[in-house]
Design a protein around this motif. Structure first.
Motif, PDB file in Angstrom:
ATOM      1  N   ASP A 513       0.824  -1.207   0.000  1.00 47.77           N
ATOM      2  CA  ASP A 513       0.000   0.000   0.000  1.00 47.77           C
ATOM      3  C   ASP A 513       0.858   1.257   0.000  1.00 47.77           C
ATOM      4  N   ARG A 514       1.881   1.276   0.857  1.00 50.09           N
ATOM      5  CA  ARG A 514       2.773   2.432   0.891  1.00 50.09           C
ATOM      6  C   ARG A 514       3.491   2.612  -0.437  1.00 50.09           C
ATOM      7  N   ALA A 516       2.408   1.675  -3.433  1.00 48.74           N
ATOM      8  CA  ALA A 516       1.479   2.143  -4.464  1.00 48.74           C
ATOM      9  C   ALA A 516       1.212   3.638  -4.342  1.00 48.74           C
ATOM     10  N   LYS A 517       1.046   4.139  -3.117  1.00 41.03           N
ATOM     11  CA  LYS A 517       0.792   5.566  -2.923  1.00 41.03           C
ATOM     12  C   LYS A 517       1.998   6.402  -3.338  1.00 41.03           C
TER      13      LYS A 517
END
Length: 638
Positions: A513-514, A516-517
């Motif tokens: 998630d980190r 991708a952001k």
């Protein structure tokens, strides 16, 4: 042990400043065997050496007299590497020699040379200056050193590092040969010893540097940070330690400007120091730090040389120093005169080995930790609020009456919540940061490969990168690019598969998630990273086409029957059967990259500059020999 000073004026000055316990360097220069001799002293910054050589030269300048005679030609000359240090020495001498009638003149760059000339014409007992300005006055005949009795070189190693050797030799050659010379240096490189042999006579060597790198009162901390979170880490470190004043070191002026603007934007009272500022701007910045109007100074190494701030409790190395001496000089801004201080090194993963080498060179065992989190800072804010004098002091009668009126219209819980809001409103907000974690060991690597993923547990997520073999894709520069763009470390990246037009790679689920952001924000270039939900085979066959690889060399010799390429794949290119290239984590230097020997050695190709973005380089259609022949205009023999 107290000072043993025979001059009453100097003894009174020390008593007024509560100088009751001399430092080791002060005791050493006042020892009986050091009186009247040339001295070669190794002393760290913050050890009280300014007062030490001020007292050591007093006996030579005054003798048995309590006060100086009328000022004519200078009797003492002090040479310092920077304007700030020279002005600091002048301030120290002003109170130390206040009762002796000494006239002290400073000659530093950035100030009006005509004003300095007028002061020199009026007479001076002691001249303090920087090498360049002192040489300028000597060449113009404005400075007379014929009556000089003592010359002091303060931080001589730094002056040599800054390129002042020629100026120093010019100044020392202009001094009388019978004068006394005191040379102070934090380190003793070969250049310092050569200078001492040439300009000193029977010098007494004094070594007072501590066994712990010279700063036993400094606590060193090394903090792991993500590559793209330097600014956030600086904010949280400043908020976590919350010292009366702090200094943040950068390596370039541009970095100072950027970090200073960032801190001001986040409500820090910060000033900047760099070589591009005028002397008045530098003086105003230092004065703001001394009187409390500013609490953070962002500076380069040279600009911060000689800064002495009484309440400096924190030094932050936003960028690692170039060598161990710079680390000691930077950290020496704190932990002075018996006070405690903290020196924090912010270390991204790719600089960890360099930071450990620096710490070992100064005899310090690094203490590693992650950056202070926002929750840690909020917890400390709560504890500090409870100890704030606003709550601990007894309120007055008017304040009690106002409190009763407020309690009549609002609940106690409501008023307490407003108090917390007011307290936090004056503080910069902490930032959300991540801890890159400890580097993996060899056993971790084996476990990771066996588990088929970066972390060995929890699974992985696949991503696509729009760079492939045709863009000279190579894992040795792809991996740092992926880590920088996704704000992750190498331990979070798994297999890397390079195709003709793109590359797929896996990221641990814990960091997906980190990643991708961070990757979605982009970096201002043409690199595109996007998730790949269906795995590495989404939208393509697992094997690329069997076409000729873009950088394959033509097969020489007898052609093979029915096979366009040999069975054995070459070491410098992808497999000839068209299978995807499994990059993994091969060691640097193993095999050859697909984009040529020159780039593999870190050198530009013949006649062409090295490109910064390998995916933008276009393969050359001619060899180096062909290019050379193309420029040759002479007719060839048929």
């Amino acid at each position: 042990m107290s000072f043993s000073i025979t001059n009453p004026a100097l003894a009174r000055a020390l008593a007024e400043r509560d100088y009751n316990n001399p430092t080791p360097v002060q005791l050493a220069v006042l020892a009986p065997d050091a009186l009247g001799r040339d001295l070669l002293v190794s002393a760290q910054t913050g050890s009280g050496k300014t007062v030490a050589y001020g007292l050591a030269m007093a006996g030579t300048l005054l003798g048995v007299e309590e006060r100086f005679a009328a000022a004519t030609a200078p009797l003492a000359l002090v040479v310092a590497p920077t304007r700030e240090l020279a002005l600091q020495v002048q301030r120290e001498f002003t109170w130390l020699y206040a009762g002796t009638g000494a006239r002290i003149v400073s000659c530093v760059g950035g100030m009006d040379p005509r004003a300095e000339h007028r002061l020199l014409n009026q007479g001076a007992h002691i001249v303090v200056g920087t090498p360049g300005r002192l040489r300028d006055h000597l060449e113009r005949g404005r400075l007379d050193l014929s009556a000089l009795r003592v010359v002091v070189l303060d931080e001589a190693d730094e002056m040599l590092d800054l390129g002042f050797r020629e100026d120093l030799e010019f100044i020392l050659d202009a001094t009388p040969p019978e004068r006394r010379s005191l040379l102070f240096s934090a380190t003793m490189p070969r250049g310092i010893t050569a200078l001492a042999k040439r300009y000193q006579s029977d010098a007494l060597r004094i070594e007072v540097a501590g066994s712990e790198g010279g700063h036993a009162d400094i606590e060193y901390r090394t903090i792991r940070i993500a590559p793209t979170e330097l600014d956030h880490a600086v904010v949280n470190v400043l908020r976590y330690y919350d010292t009366p004043s702090a200094i943040v070191f950068c390596n370039t002026r541009e970095a100072v400007r950027r970090l200073h603007a960032m801190l001001q934007e986040r409500q820090f009272s910060a000033v900047a120091l760099s070589g591009e500022l005028s002397q008045n701007e530098r003086n105003n910045a230092l004065q703001a730090l001394r009187d409390g109007r500013a609490r953070v100074c962002v500076a380069t190494d040279v600009a911060a040389r000689g800064i002495d701030l009484p309440n400096l409790g924190l030094v932050v190395h936003a960028e690692l120093p170039n060598d161990a001496e710079s680390l000691q000089h930077r950290s020496g801004r704190t932990g002075r005169a018996g006070r405690k201080g903290v020196s924090v090194l912010l270390v991204p993963p790719f600089r960890r080995r360099r930071s450990e080498e620096l710490m070992r060179s100064v005899g310090i065992a690094p203490v590693w930790s992650g950056p202070p989190t926002a929750d840690d800072i909020r917890k400390l804010d709560h504890e500090r609020m409870l100890l704030d004098p606003m709550l601990t002091e007894e309120p007055g009668e008017e304040e009690v009456a106002a409190a009763q009126a407020l309690l009549a219209s609002h609940s106690a819980e409501h008023l307490a919540a407003l108090l917390v809001r007011l307290y936090r409103a004056g503080l910069p907000a902490p930032e959300e940061v991540v801890d890159p974690g400890e580097p993996r060991s060899l056993r971790d690597r084996d476990t990771r490969r066996e588990a088929g993923g970066p972390s060995g547990e929890g699974g992985t997520a696949w991503f696509r990168l729009n760079i492939g073999r045709r863009n000279n894709a190579d894992p040795r520069w792809l991996l740092p690019l992926i880590c920088r763009r996704g704000n992750v470390t190498r331990r979070d990246i798994g297999a890397i598969r390079i195709f003709d037009e793109e590359t797929t790679f896996e990221v641990s689920l814990g960091a997906a998630d980190r990643f991708a952001k961070a990757a979605r924000r982009g970096d201002g270039d043409d690199v595109l990273i996007e998730p790949l939900p269906a795995g590495p085979s989404e939208g393509r066959s697992e094997r690329p086409s069997r076409g000729k690889p873009p950088h394959a060399k033509p097969h020489r010799g007898k052609p093979m029957q029915g096979k366009p390429y040999p069975d054995k794949p070459r070491r410098d290119g992808p497999p000839d059967d068209g299978a995807p290239h499994e990059a993994g984590f091969r060691k640097p230097g193993k095999g050859k990259p697909a984009y040529g020997k020159a780039q593999a050695a870190g050198k530009p190709a013949a006649g062409k500059p090295a490109f910064e973005k390998p995916w933008e380089a276009k393969p050359s259609g001619h060899s180096a020999k062909a290019g050379k022949n193309a420029k040759d205009k002479r007719p060839r023999r048929p």
